[in-house]
Motif scaffolding. Structure first.
Motif, mmCIF file in Angstrom:
data_model
loop_
_atom_site.group_PDB
_atom_site.id
_atom_site.type_symbol
_atom_site.label_atom_id
_atom_site.label_comp_id
_atom_site.label_asym_id
_atom_site.label_seq_id
_atom_site.Cartn_x
_atom_site.Cartn_y
_atom_site.Cartn_z
ATOM 1 N N SER A 12 39.105 34.414 45.511
ATOM 2 C CA SER A 12 38.229 35.395 46.154
ATOM 3 C C SER A 12 39.004 36.650 46.546
ATOM 4 C CB SER A 12 37.574 34.783 47.399
ATOM 5 O OG SER A 12 36.769 33.688 47.049
ATOM 6 N N LYS A 13 40.210 36.464 47.074
ATOM 7 C CA LYS A 13 41.019 37.610 47.506
ATOM 8 C C LYS A 13 41.511 38.434 46.321
ATOM 9 C CE LYS A 13 42.662 35.570 51.848
ATOM 10 N NZ LYS A 13 43.845 35.040 52.575
ATOM 11 N N THR A 14 41.680 37.789 45.178
ATOM 12 C CA THR A 14 42.197 38.483 43.983
ATOM 13 C C THR A 14 41.089 38.736 42.959
ATOM 14 O OG1 THR A 14 42.843 36.325 43.060
ATOM 15 C CG2 THR A 14 44.530 37.569 44.258
ATOM 16 N N PHE A 15 39.851 38.847 43.441
ATOM 17 C CA PHE A 15 38.680 39.005 42.579
ATOM 18 C C PHE A 15 38.839 40.167 41.604
ATOM 19 C CE2 PHE A 15 33.824 39.914 42.558
ATOM 20 C CZ PHE A 15 33.717 39.325 41.322
ATOM 21 N N ALA A 16 39.261 41.317 42.123
ATOM 22 C CA ALA A 16 39.398 42.515 41.278
ATOM 23 C C ALA A 16 40.385 42.281 40.135
ATOM 24 C CB ALA A 16 39.848 43.708 42.122
ATOM 25 N N LEU A 17 41.433 41.516 40.409
ATOM 26 C CA LEU A 17 42.436 41.209 39.375
ATOM 27 C C LEU A 17 41.816 40.391 38.250
ATOM 28 C CD1 LEU A 17 45.367 41.149 38.372
ATOM 29 C CD2 LEU A 17 45.706 39.087 39.769
ATOM 30 N N TRP A 18 40.990 39.398 38.589
ATOM 31 C CA TRP A 18 40.360 38.553 37.570
ATOM 32 C C TRP A 18 39.323 39.349 36.766
ATOM 33 C CZ3 TRP A 18 43.221 34.661 36.755
ATOM 34 C CH2 TRP A 18 43.897 34.032 37.804
ATOM 35 N N VAL A 19 38.622 40.235 37.447
ATOM 36 C CA VAL A 19 37.677 41.106 36.746
ATOM 37 C C VAL A 19 38.401 41.954 35.713
ATOM 38 C CG1 VAL A 19 36.172 43.114 37.036
ATOM 39 C CG2 VAL A 19 35.951 41.175 38.590
ATOM 40 N N LEU A 20 39.506 42.560 36.125
ATOM 41 C CA LEU A 20 40.286 43.409 35.224
ATOM 42 C C LEU A 20 40.865 42.599 34.065
ATOM 43 C CD1 LEU A 20 41.499 46.201 34.667
ATOM 44 C CD2 LEU A 20 43.425 45.584 36.132
ATOM 45 N N LEU A 21 41.399 41.424 34.364
ATOM 46 C CA LEU A 21 42.013 40.576 33.333
ATOM 47 C C LEU A 21 40.997 40.159 32.271
ATOM 48 C CD1 LEU A 21 44.310 38.841 32.185
ATOM 49 C CD2 LEU A 21 43.644 37.024 33.801
ATOM 50 N N PHE A 22 39.835 39.678 32.701
ATOM 51 C CA PHE A 22 38.853 39.197 31.724
ATOM 52 C C PHE A 22 38.162 40.348 30.992
ATOM 53 C CE2 PHE A 22 39.647 35.158 33.583
ATOM 54 C CZ PHE A 22 39.231 34.232 32.637
ATOM 55 N N ALA A 23 38.050 41.505 31.649
ATOM 56 C CA ALA A 23 37.531 42.671 30.945
ATOM 57 C C ALA A 23 38.488 43.064 29.818
ATOM 58 C CB ALA A 23 37.354 43.830 31.917
ATOM 59 N N PHE A 24 39.777 42.998 30.092
ATOM 60 C CA PHE A 24 40.795 43.304 29.082
ATOM 61 C C PHE A 24 40.761 42.286 27.940
ATOM 62 C CE2 PHE A 24 45.120 42.514 27.466
ATOM 63 C CZ PHE A 24 45.385 43.767 26.892
ATOM 64 N N LEU A 25 40.662 41.006 28.292
ATOM 65 C CA LEU A 25 40.613 39.955 27.266
ATOM 66 C C LEU A 25 39.376 40.106 26.382
ATOM 67 C CD1 LEU A 25 41.701 36.819 29.345
ATOM 68 C CD2 LEU A 25 43.069 38.055 27.646
ATOM 69 N N ALA A 26 38.246 40.446 27.001
ATOM 70 C CA ALA A 26 37.008 40.632 26.231
ATOM 71 C C ALA A 26 37.095 41.845 25.326
ATOM 72 C CB ALA A 26 35.827 40.777 27.187
ATOM 73 N N PHE A 27 37.851 42.839 25.775
ATOM 74 C CA PHE A 27 37.995 44.072 24.989
ATOM 75 C C PHE A 27 38.875 43.837 23.759
ATOM 76 C CE2 PHE A 27 39.548 48.351 24.031
ATOM 77 C CZ PHE A 27 38.374 49.075 24.111
ATOM 78 N N VAL A 28 39.969 43.093 23.910
ATOM 79 C CA VAL A 28 40.897 42.873 22.789
ATOM 80 C C VAL A 28 40.456 41.716 21.896
ATOM 81 C CG1 VAL A 28 42.858 43.834 24.048
ATOM 82 C CG2 VAL A 28 42.423 41.386 24.178
ATOM 83 N N HIS A 292 33.729 48.582 41.953
ATOM 84 C CA HIS A 292 33.460 48.429 43.387
ATOM 85 C C HIS A 292 34.331 47.353 44.030
ATOM 86 C CE1 HIS A 292 29.869 45.294 43.315
ATOM 87 N NE2 HIS A 292 30.968 44.793 42.857
ATOM 88 N N ASN A 293 34.946 46.502 43.213
ATOM 89 C CA ASN A 293 35.908 45.548 43.758
ATOM 90 C C ASN A 293 37.305 46.134 43.876
ATOM 91 O OD1 ASN A 293 34.576 42.844 44.207
ATOM 92 N ND2 ASN A 293 33.846 43.313 42.148
ATOM 93 N N VAL A 294 37.467 47.355 43.388
ATOM 94 C CA VAL A 294 38.697 48.113 43.612
ATOM 95 C C VAL A 294 38.504 49.073 44.791
ATOM 96 C CG1 VAL A 294 40.275 49.831 42.638
ATOM 97 C CG2 VAL A 294 39.420 47.970 41.198
ATOM 98 N N SER A 295 37.373 49.797 44.769
ATOM 99 C CA SER A 295 37.110 50.779 45.824
ATOM 100 C C SER A 295 36.789 50.119 47.160
ATOM 101 C CB SER A 295 35.936 51.678 45.421
ATOM 102 O OG SER A 295 34.729 50.945 45.328
ATOM 103 N N GLY A 296 36.141 48.937 47.122
ATOM 104 C CA GLY A 296 35.753 48.256 48.355
ATOM 105 C C GLY A 296 36.923 47.975 49.281
ATOM 106 N N PRO A 297 37.992 47.326 48.788
ATOM 107 C CA PRO A 297 39.144 47.074 49.665
ATOM 108 C C PRO A 297 39.814 48.361 50.163
ATOM 109 C CG PRO A 297 39.216 45.645 47.748
ATOM 110 C CD PRO A 297 38.121 46.630 47.492
ATOM 111 N N ILE A 298 39.820 49.391 49.326
ATOM 112 C CA ILE A 298 40.420 50.667 49.754
ATOM 113 C C ILE A 298 39.630 51.254 50.923
ATOM 114 C CG2 ILE A 298 40.904 53.052 49.058
ATOM 115 C CD1 ILE A 298 41.343 51.976 46.196
ATOM 116 N N LEU A 299 38.294 51.281 50.782
ATOM 117 C CA LEU A 299 37.455 51.802 51.858
ATOM 118 C C LEU A 299 37.554 50.921 53.098
ATOM 119 C CD1 LEU A 299 35.309 53.899 52.714
ATOM 120 C CD2 LEU A 299 33.570 52.272 51.956
ATOM 121 N N ALA A 300 37.567 49.599 52.903
ATOM 122 C CA ALA A 300 37.663 48.683 54.046
ATOM 123 C C ALA A 300 38.953 48.915 54.824
ATOM 124 C CB ALA A 300 37.586 47.236 53.554
#
Length: 316
Positions: A12-28, A292-300
């Motif tokens: 849960s704390k590293t949600f943005a990382l998993w989103v980025l990782l799987f988006a990259f995997l889906a892209f390649v 929004h999982n990147v901007s959310g922690p920054i704003l918080a």
């Protein structure tokens, strides 16, 4: 169970990382995730079911305690974000599929991750939960209506079909979760603690499926749509906060309203776009899910430095 809870907290704390990782995997390697597209509504249903089994009557207590704040949050969610989406689609003269995708994610209810961000921002978490819950329950009615009003100039829309889809993908799983929690209260109390892990997995798979199916379009218009999504999200935060302050809400509540307005249930946007329109229309939702999982922690983090006034909840 303790190990599973630790894993849940870590993911849960590293949600943005998993989103980025799987988006990259889906892209390649898009072929790996293409078959998941047919399961997107079911994956979203799992997320909503998880929300249902975690809901309690206390989640609605904020409506009674502070009705003004809840009304501001819910109205802001269904007015501010759709209006900004429509304005951006017009301003940037977006192609039809991308325009309806941006408006669709704008017409969706608040995302559940807004509750965590509000907590980190030292805002009114109970208010955030209440707004997310109420806006989600209203989504079957309001999301199709708002989308029809704003997007019908681009494309013919079957609002009744969208209503049925949101009902099946959102309301039915939530009520099913509520019923099962009521019948199996003790068992569900434990299981509900691990639902964030299940939700993260489901949302990440939805994102990967959308990216895999829209790789070429992302390459063609990736920079444009990323810029539009960033503006949409950040303007949602800003206008949501200013609207709350203009209506004389304190910082404690205004933080919750800003985050609630700016963060969307992008999984629902992706599911509706895939089910009813060209899959390319799901791209804005996919990008929004990541951003929004990147901007959310920054704003918080920034909001946590804003002092809550003396008249606010002392628990803040």
């Amino acid at each position: 169970m303790p190990h599973l809870l630790k894993l849940t907290q870590f993911v849960s704390k590293t949600f943005a990382l998993w989103v980025l990782l799987f988006a990259f995997l889906a892209f390649v390697s898009p072929e790996t995730f293409l078959e998941i597209r047919g399961y997107i509504p079911y994956l979203l249903g799992i997320v909503m079911f998880g929300m249902g089994i975690t809901l309690t009557f206390n989640d609605f207590s904020e409506v009674v305690k502070h009705p003004k704040s809840v009304i501001v949050g819910v109205v802001g969610q269904f007015v501010i974000m759709p209006a900004i989406a429509f304005a951006l689609a017009k301003l940037f003269v977006l192609p039809t599929d991308l325009a309806i995708g941006v408006i669709l994610v704008g017409a969706c209810p608040g995302g559940t991750s807004s509750n965590v961000m509000t907590y980190l921002a030292k805002g009114n978490t109970a208010l955030s939960v209440a707004c997310t819950t109420i806006s989600t329950l209203l989504a079957p009615l309001l999301t199709p209506i708002i989308f029809y009003v704003l997007a019908s100039q681009w494309i013919d829309i079957d609002a009744s079909a969208m209503f049925a889809s949101v009902l099946k993908m959102v309301l039915f799983p939530i009520f099913l979760g509520l019923i099962i929690r009521a019948l199996l209260k003790k068992q569900m109390a434990q299981i509900s603690q691990t639902m964030p892990l299940v939700s993260v997995i489901a949302i990440v798979l939805i994102l990967a499926a959308v990216v895999a199916g829209s790789k070429d379009k992302i390459i063609d218009s990736g920079l444009l749509i990323f810029g539009v999504v960033v503006l949409h999200n950040c303007l949602g935060y800003l206008v949501g906060f200013l609207a709350a302050k203009a209506l004389r809400l304190n910082n404690y509540d205004s933080k919750a309203i800003a985050i609630e307005v700016g963060m969307q249930n992008s999984g629902l946007g992706a599911a509706l776009a895939t089910a009813h329109f060209n899959p390319i229309a799901a791209v804005p939702s996919a990008v929004f899910s990541f951003w929004h999982n990147v901007s959310g922690p920054i704003l918080a983090n920034y909001f946590s430095t804003l002092k809550n006034q003396h008249d606010e909840d002392p628990s803040s």
